[in-house]
Enzyme design. Structure first.
Site, short mmCIF file in Angstrom:
data_model
loop_
_atom_site.label_atom_id
_atom_site.label_comp_id
_atom_site.label_asym_id
_atom_site.label_seq_id
_atom_site.Cartn_x
_atom_site.Cartn_y
_atom_site.Cartn_z
CG HIS A 97 24.31 -2.91 12.38
ND1 HIS A 97 24.00 -1.73 13.01
CD2 HIS A 97 25.62 -2.84 12.07
CE1 HIS A 97 25.07 -0.98 13.08
NE2 HIS A 97 26.08 -1.62 12.52
C1 T46 Z 1 28.86 0.30 12.81
C2 T46 Z 1 28.75 1.18 14.00
C3 T46 Z 1 30.02 1.24 14.77
C4 T46 Z 1 24.56 7.03 6.90
O1 T46 Z 1 23.73 7.69 6.23
N1 T46 Z 1 25.86 6.93 6.48
C5 T46 Z 1 26.79 6.23 7.18
O2 T46 Z 1 27.96 6.16 6.76
C6 T46 Z 1 26.39 5.56 8.39
C7 T46 Z 1 27.39 4.75 9.20
C8 T46 Z 1 25.09 5.66 8.79
N2 T46 Z 1 24.20 6.40 8.06
C9 T46 Z 1 22.81 6.52 8.53
C10 T46 Z 1 22.02 5.21 8.55
C11 T46 Z 1 21.06 5.41 9.71
O3 T46 Z 1 19.91 6.10 9.22
O4 T46 Z 1 22.86 6.96 9.90
C12 T46 Z 1 21.81 6.37 10.65
C13 T46 Z 1 22.37 5.66 11.86
O5 T46 Z 1 23.11 4.53 11.43
P1 T46 Z 1 23.18 3.18 12.32
O6 T46 Z 1 21.90 2.96 13.00
O7 T46 Z 1 23.69 2.09 11.45
O8 T46 Z 1 24.28 3.63 13.40
P2 T46 Z 1 25.06 2.71 14.44
O9 T46 Z 1 25.82 3.64 15.33
O10 T46 Z 1 24.17 1.72 15.11
O11 T46 Z 1 26.09 1.88 13.55
C14 T46 Z 1 27.14 2.55 12.88
C15 T46 Z 1 27.39 1.89 11.53
O12 T46 Z 1 26.17 1.79 10.77
C16 T46 Z 1 27.97 0.54 11.64
O13 T46 Z 1 28.62 0.24 10.44
O14 T46 Z 1 29.60 -0.65 12.80
O15 T46 Z 1 28.31 2.49 13.68
#
Ligand code: T46
Length: 138
Positions: free
Chosen positions: A52
């Site tokens: 993303h």
């Molecule tokens: C990034 C990489 C390094 C939340 O509810 N609050 C939060 O602060 C975050 C970061 C995520 N979430 C929820 C949203 C999704 O339902 O946690 C779930 C997993 O998030 P995501 O798929 O975006 O996770 P990553 O590890 O792919 O990405 C995260 C960050 O979203 C992003 O900013 O740079 O870590």
């Protein structure tokens, strides 16, 4: 933002016979104020995260323990970084697609972010991101 604005930041390191100490001050060591901290841990072997870009978010990504790779992509150029030191942080600005892989066992990835969580700040579809990145450059 162009990939050339994303960079590894060498954080202050206070060495001591009791152990080392590193600190990060928003607006001083990094070009934003810190509104949120989150961390990835217990990442299973072979997992991939990211996939993303953010519209407005500024981040500092740190391998607090262990290591992982992160590929940054501004829609034109791509660069792979290997993070494995808790006194180096990777600054990532808005409009940069990222993919993370190669997590070591026991890895902890901490992220300092400029805003609170907001799903509307995400591009989760690469072609939407690419179109927006091209429009931003015009
Ligand atoms: C990034 C990489 C390094 C939340 O509810 N609050 C939060 O602060 C975050 C970061 C995520 N979430 C929820 C949203 C999704 O339902 O946690 C779930 C997993 O998030 P995501 O798929 O975006 O996770 P990553 O590890 O792919 O990405 C995260 C960050 O979203 C992003 O900013 O740079 O870590």
């Amino acid at each position: 933002m162009s990939l050339s604005n994303c960079k590894l930041i060498d954080l202050p390191k206070i060495t001591d016979h009791r152990g080392n100490l590193t600190f990060v001050e928003g607006g001083s060591h990094i070009p934003f104020d810190i509104a949120r901290v989150y961390y990835l841990y217990d990442v299973p072997g072979g997992a991939e995260r990211g996939g993303h870009a953010h519209k407005d978010l500024h981040q500092l990504i740190v391998a607090m323990s262990g290591s992982f790779d992160i590929v940054l992509d501004d829609g034109v150029n791509k660069k792979r970084f290997h993070l494995n030191r808790s006194y180096f942080g990777l600054y990532v600005g808005p409009m940069i697609w990222r993919e993370m892989d190669n997590f070591s066992s026991g890895c902890v990835c901490m992220v300092l972010a400029s805003n609170r969580y907001d799903e509307s700040d995400y591009y989760r579809d690469y072609s939407d991101f690419k179109k927006a990145a091209e429009n931003n450059k015009q």
